[in-house]
Scaffold this motif. Structure first.
Motif, PDB file in Angstrom:
ATOM      1  N   ALA A  84      47.849  41.875  46.948  1.00  0.00           N
ATOM      2  CA  ALA A  84      47.217  42.868  47.365  1.00  0.00           C
ATOM      3  C   ALA A  84      46.097  43.462  45.994  1.00  0.00           C
ATOM      4  O   ALA A  84      44.841  43.545  46.126  1.00  0.00           O
ATOM      5  N   PHE A  85      46.709  43.251  44.733  1.00  0.00           N
ATOM      6  CA  PHE A  85      46.144  43.260  43.488  1.00  0.00           C
ATOM      7  C   PHE A  85      44.834  42.312  43.653  1.00  0.00           C
ATOM      8  O   PHE A  85      43.525  42.521  43.408  1.00  0.00           O
ATOM      9  N   ASP A  86      45.178  40.934  43.882  1.00  0.00           N
ATOM     10  CA  ASP A  86      44.315  39.817  43.697  1.00  0.00           C
ATOM     11  C   ASP A  86      43.221  40.176  44.963  1.00  0.00           C
ATOM     12  O   ASP A  86      41.983  39.756  44.481  1.00  0.00           O
ATOM     13  N   LEU A  87      43.453  40.635  46.165  1.00  0.00           N
ATOM     14  CA  LEU A  87      42.234  41.012  47.204  1.00  0.00           C
ATOM     15  C   LEU A  87      41.506  42.190  46.680  1.00  0.00           C
ATOM     16  O   LEU A  87      40.792  42.780  47.578  1.00  0.00           O
ATOM     17  N   GLY A  88      41.741  42.845  45.601  1.00  0.00           N
ATOM     18  CA  GLY A  88      40.865  44.047  45.087  1.00  0.00           C
ATOM     19  C   GLY A  88      41.479  45.189  44.958  1.00  0.00           C
ATOM     20  O   GLY A  88      40.525  46.410  44.940  1.00  0.00           O
ATOM     21  N   SER A  89      42.582  45.276  45.534  1.00  0.00           N
ATOM     22  CA  SER A  89      43.116  46.859  45.687  1.00  0.00           C
ATOM     23  C   SER A  89      43.426  47.439  44.436  1.00  0.00           C
ATOM     24  O   SER A  89      43.703  46.815  43.396  1.00  0.00           O
ATOM     25  N   PHE A 127      41.803  43.060  54.909  1.00  0.00           N
ATOM     26  CA  PHE A 127      42.431  43.774  53.674  1.00  0.00           C
ATOM     27  C   PHE A 127      41.478  44.054  52.431  1.00  0.00           C
ATOM     28  O   PHE A 127      40.995  45.035  51.856  1.00  0.00           O
ATOM     29  N   GLY A 128      41.029  42.626  52.116  1.00  0.00           N
ATOM     30  CA  GLY A 128      40.028  42.652  50.965  1.00  0.00           C
ATOM     31  C   GLY A 128      38.893  43.294  51.215  1.00  0.00           C
ATOM     32  O   GLY A 128      38.062  43.857  50.213  1.00  0.00           O
ATOM     33  N   PHE A 139      50.776  40.089  54.396  1.00  0.00           N
ATOM     34  CA  PHE A 139      51.387  41.380  54.409  1.00  0.00           C
ATOM     35  C   PHE A 139      52.212  41.384  55.945  1.00  0.00           C
ATOM     36  O   PHE A 139      51.406  41.500  56.802  1.00  0.00           O
ATOM     37  N   LEU A 175      36.675  36.697  51.376  1.00  0.00           N
ATOM     38  CA  LEU A 175      36.005  37.416  50.436  1.00  0.00           C
ATOM     39  C   LEU A 175      35.047  36.488  49.645  1.00  0.00           C
ATOM     40  O   LEU A 175      34.225  36.905  48.900  1.00  0.00           O
ATOM     41  N   ILE A 219      50.751  49.205  50.734  1.00  0.00           N
ATOM     42  CA  ILE A 219      51.898  48.025  50.683  1.00  0.00           C
ATOM     43  C   ILE A 219      53.493  48.524  50.546  1.00  0.00           C
ATOM     44  O   ILE A 219      54.324  48.376  51.509  1.00  0.00           O
ATOM     45  N   ARG A 240      42.339  34.844  54.754  1.00  0.00           N
ATOM     46  CA  ARG A 240      42.394  36.087  53.970  1.00  0.00           C
ATOM     47  C   ARG A 240      41.514  35.885  52.557  1.00  0.00           C
ATOM     48  O   ARG A 240      41.032  36.930  52.324  1.00  0.00           O
ATOM     49  N   SER A 241      41.616  34.855  52.001  1.00  0.00           N
ATOM     50  CA  SER A 241      41.099  34.872  50.664  1.00  0.00           C
ATOM     51  C   SER A 241      39.546  34.337  50.837  1.00  0.00           C
ATOM     52  O   SER A 241      38.655  34.635  50.072  1.00  0.00           O
ATOM     53  N   THR A 284      45.836  51.965  46.408  1.00  0.00           N
ATOM     54  CA  THR A 284      46.021  51.535  47.655  1.00  0.00           C
ATOM     55  C   THR A 284      47.389  50.536  47.883  1.00  0.00           C
ATOM     56  O   THR A 284      47.807  50.459  48.909  1.00  0.00           O
ATOM     57  N   LEU A 340      53.529  40.026  46.943  1.00  0.00           N
ATOM     58  CA  LEU A 340      52.739  40.796  48.047  1.00  0.00           C
ATOM     59  C   LEU A 340      52.011  41.865  47.160  1.00  0.00           C
ATOM     60  O   LEU A 340      50.670  42.116  47.623  1.00  0.00           O
ATOM     61  N   VAL A 399      37.774  35.545  41.914  1.00  0.00           N
ATOM     62  CA  VAL A 399      38.485  34.489  42.196  1.00  0.00           C
ATOM     63  C   VAL A 399      39.746  35.060  43.389  1.00  0.00           C
ATOM     64  O   VAL A 399      39.881  36.342  43.140  1.00  0.00           O
ATOM     65  N   ASN A 400      39.989  34.155  44.093  1.00  0.00           N
ATOM     66  CA  ASN A 400      41.429  34.540  44.952  1.00  0.00           C
ATOM     67  C   ASN A 400      42.382  33.652  44.894  1.00  0.00           C
ATOM     68  O   ASN A 400      42.057  32.311  44.785  1.00  0.00           O
ATOM     69  N   ARG A 440      38.725  46.935  51.092  1.00  0.00           N
ATOM     70  CA  ARG A 440      38.961  47.321  49.703  1.00  0.00           C
ATOM     71  C   ARG A 440      37.436  47.531  49.220  1.00  0.00           C
ATOM     72  O   ARG A 440      37.359  48.219  48.085  1.00  0.00           O
ATOM     73  N   ASN A 483      41.861  42.326  40.270  1.00  0.00           N
ATOM     74  CA  ASN A 483      41.196  43.084  41.522  1.00  0.00           C
ATOM     75  C   ASN A 483      39.654  42.766  41.293  1.00  0.00           C
ATOM     76  O   ASN A 483      38.912  43.239  42.201  1.00  0.00           O
TER      77      ASN A 483
END
Lengths: 361, 289
Positions: free
Chosen positions: B189-194, A99-100, A88, A151, B203, A147-148, B198, B185, A78-79, A103, A74
């Motif tokens: 979510a982890f990859d997108l920064g949560s 979502f990102g 989701f 960011l 999720i 989505r990626s 969260t 999933l 990188v994504n 965050r 997180n």
């Protein structure tokens, strides 16, 4: 040129199994880099190490010269786009893409603007309120990329994202993805087992086998100048002719097959007389019924065993004593070879420079 | 079942269904109808039975009744919430964290206490918790306490007992929804920064919502209708509405009043579940699947 991603002698072992074995490579900013390999070759593990889901057992990963050791996924710039996209299902398109951003505590208006911009970019304008399960495969694909990309990652990792699509859509998405990458200029690292995806989209391709990189090169070089027998076999179709080197001087070698044919090879590679070697010939390098006056041509008499009609990709399967396997030959659909039918004996030939010869260890 | 019924004669289906239909009708539908009829009848001054709603009015007239009911409902909600808080990490651990080969074993461990009856389990707790019980014995032995204290017969002990008896009914539906949660999933979510919070909030809980709702309904109903645990572990101080119903039937021998209370419990608990489903945006047909 700025280097976005640098992987330095990275290894990953799970107990006694070595998944990734001493892999090093660099990806320049804005390039499309692919890692091509059969399933189980360790490419997903490598990608997960770059994303931060696995820690390398040895070696280091640098993103924009910053060591990524002990930085959780997180916090990495990188994504990852997952193989099955991992959208989701409990959120709509806008919430997925936002979502990102949420965050990162960006403001609601900012998020809304960025989401609609990126949807425009991936050709899905006005899709904000759509539910994920109402989207088609290709649309899901684009939402996952959006989505990626929204960011603005330094490196975007893609784990065989086109695998689930049907053939037509896959062909279309290949072109779209390449275009999108050129537009946004983000560095892409793409892994796939589909050589056509890798060749069509990439600036550079690394061919991976059993945890190691066999060759890192441009798609053209990978196809025309494979560095190892594995690459020759894995990238594109190839015909293998095993034999023994009987003569070598000044860039010209001679290979004698088990059945006694002597084949002329023009190559830069040093081949010592007496060693076992394999000659690889592309199906499209083979000339059917070559004219007698052509010089430096290897000729074989073969028996046509079947004709595999596939439109522009129609191929002949022929039997020759020179090889245990049947040889594959492209059959141009220009009506010139319509007279060829199964069980015919024909002559085939290829230029001495056309093949790739590898000495066996 | 329906294709089978269409393909062949429906007669075998009815033959096999008859016992269960009879059972449902004779032991559940009929007695309920009779109870409902009984709840609307009272004895007038001449000793004759007449129709009246005064059994129901009695519930609102006597504060002890509706206060007990409110207390019961509140505690049942607290029990449900506590059970959820404990079961969610347990279910997550079993499905996502524990090595796959231990999953069956861990689920079995959860199931094991339910091989003995609720009564035996509650007596087990009583042996542990009572003044002369195991825990007190060791606490005194080690010098932590000067003299044993009574840990039973209060609301805390009762709540704990109820959470313990109903936990399985929360964990099982949660296990199945958690199992269907794609690991990627969580990783995405982890990859997108949560962060972990969260991920759980955005999720895991939304994904597990049908399981949470169905588990909560079962746990809430079981707690609300539980007689044994509040009676044995809560003692005299912990009034439970089922005890009031029991008292009407057995102690006062006022079956009409008792059945009115029974129906009130049924209606009010249904109402609370309906409100709960509305608040969490769930559909009953989806939740009970």
């Amino acid at each position: 040129m700025e280097v976005d991603l640098s992987v330095k002698s990275v290894s990953k072992r799970f107990k006694s199994f070595v998944a990734v074995d001493d892999v090093s490579f660099e990806v320049e900013k804005g390039k499309f880099f692919s890692i091509l390999g059969p399933s189980g070759c360790g490419k997903t593990t490598l990608l997960r190490m770059i994303a931060g889901f696995e820690e390398p057992s040895k070696g280091a990963i640098y993103i924009r010269a910053q060591n990524m050791a002990n930085i959780s996924p997180n916090r990495r710039p990188v994504n990852l786009i997952f193989q099955h996209l991992a959208l989701f299902p409990m959120m709509n398109v806008a919430d997925n893409i936002g979502f990102g951003l949420a965050r990162r505590n960006e403001s609601k208006t900012e998020i809304r603007k960025k989401v609609s911009d990126i949807l425009e970019r991936v050709n899905l304008p006005g899709f904000e309120a759509k539910k994920i399960h109402h989207l088609s495969g290709g649309q899901k694909q684009r939402v996952a990329i959006a989505r990626s990309l929204v960011l603005d990652p330094t490196v975007l990792l893609l784990d065989e994202p086109l695998g689930a699509l049907d053939l037509k859509l896959r062909e279309q998405m290949k072109i779209e993805l390449k275009k999108l990458q050129m537009e946004v200029g983000t560095t892409f690292v793409y892994i796939t087992h589909d050589q056509s995806e890798a060749l069509v989209m990439s600036d550079h391709v690394a061919v991976m086998n059993e945890g190691r990189f066999e060759q890192i090169d441009s798609p053209q070089n990978l196809y025309t100048k494979p560095a190892s027998p594995f690459v020759a076999r894995f990238v594109g179709d190839n015909n293998r002719l095993p034999g023994k080197i009987v003569g070598c001087n000044d860039g010209t070698a001679e290979l004698q097959t088990a059945s006694g044919e002597k084949l002329l090879i023009r190559t830069d590679r040093q081949l010592t007389p007496g060693v076992q070697a394999e000659l690889y010939i592309r199906p499209e390098s083979v000339i059917l019924e070559p004219a007698q006056e052509l010089p430096e041509l290897n000729r074989l008499n073969v028996l046509v065993s079947s004709i595999l009609f596939d439109g522009a990709n129609t191929q002949l399967l022929v039997e020759s004593p020179a090889s245990d396997d049947e040889l594959l030959i492209s059959l141009p659909q220009n009506r010139q070879y319509e007279h060829i039918s199964v069980k015919d004996r024909i002559e085939i030939g290829w230029d001495a420079r056309a093949g790739n010869c590898f000495p066996l260890p | 079942m329906s294709t089978l019924g269409k393909a062949t004669s429906k007669l075998p289906l009815f033959i096999f269904l008859t016992p269960i239909l009879l059972w449902l009708f004779l032991l559940i539908v009929l007695p309920h109808i009779d109870l409902l009829r009984m709840s609307f009848r009272i004895e007038n001054d001449y000793g004759d039975m007449v129709w009246s709603v005064s059994n129901y009015l009695e519930f609102f007239r006597e504060p002890i009744y509706w206060l007990t009911f409110t207390r019961t409902a509140l505690y049942a909600i607290i029990v449900t919430f506590l059970t959820l808080c404990i079961s969610l990490p347990v279910a997550f651990y079993i499905t996502k964290v524990a090595p796959p080969k231990f999953r069956g074993f861990l689920s079995l461990l959860l199931l094991m206490p339910f091989w003995v009856s609720e009564l035996v389990r509650i007596y087990g707790w009583m042996i542990l918790l009572r003044e002369s019980g195991v825990i007190n014995h060791f606490l005194v032995e080690w010098g932590i306490l000067q003299q044993p204290v009574e840990m039973l017969y209060n609301d805390v002990a009762m709540t704990m007992g109820l959470v313990y008896t109903s936990m399985l009914f929360m964990v099982v539906p949660l296990l199945s929804v958690m199992d269907s949660l794609d690991d990627s999933l969580i990783e995405a979510a982890f990859d997108l920064g949560s962060n972990m919070f969260t991920i759980v909030w955005k999720i895991i809980i939304p994904h597990a919502m049908p399981g949470i709702a169905s588990g909560s309904i079962v746990v809430f109903m079981l707690s609300l209708g539980n007689y044994l645990t509040p009676n044995l572990m809560g003692g005299k101080n912990a009034l439970w509405f089922t005890e009031q119903i029991y008292n009407q039937f057995i102690a006062s021998f006022n079956w009409n009043q008792g059945s009115a209370f029974g129906f009130l419990l049924l209606v009010l608990s249904s109402l609370i579940i309906f409100i709960g489903l509305r608040l969490t945006n769930q559909k009953l047909s989806k939740v009970v699947q």
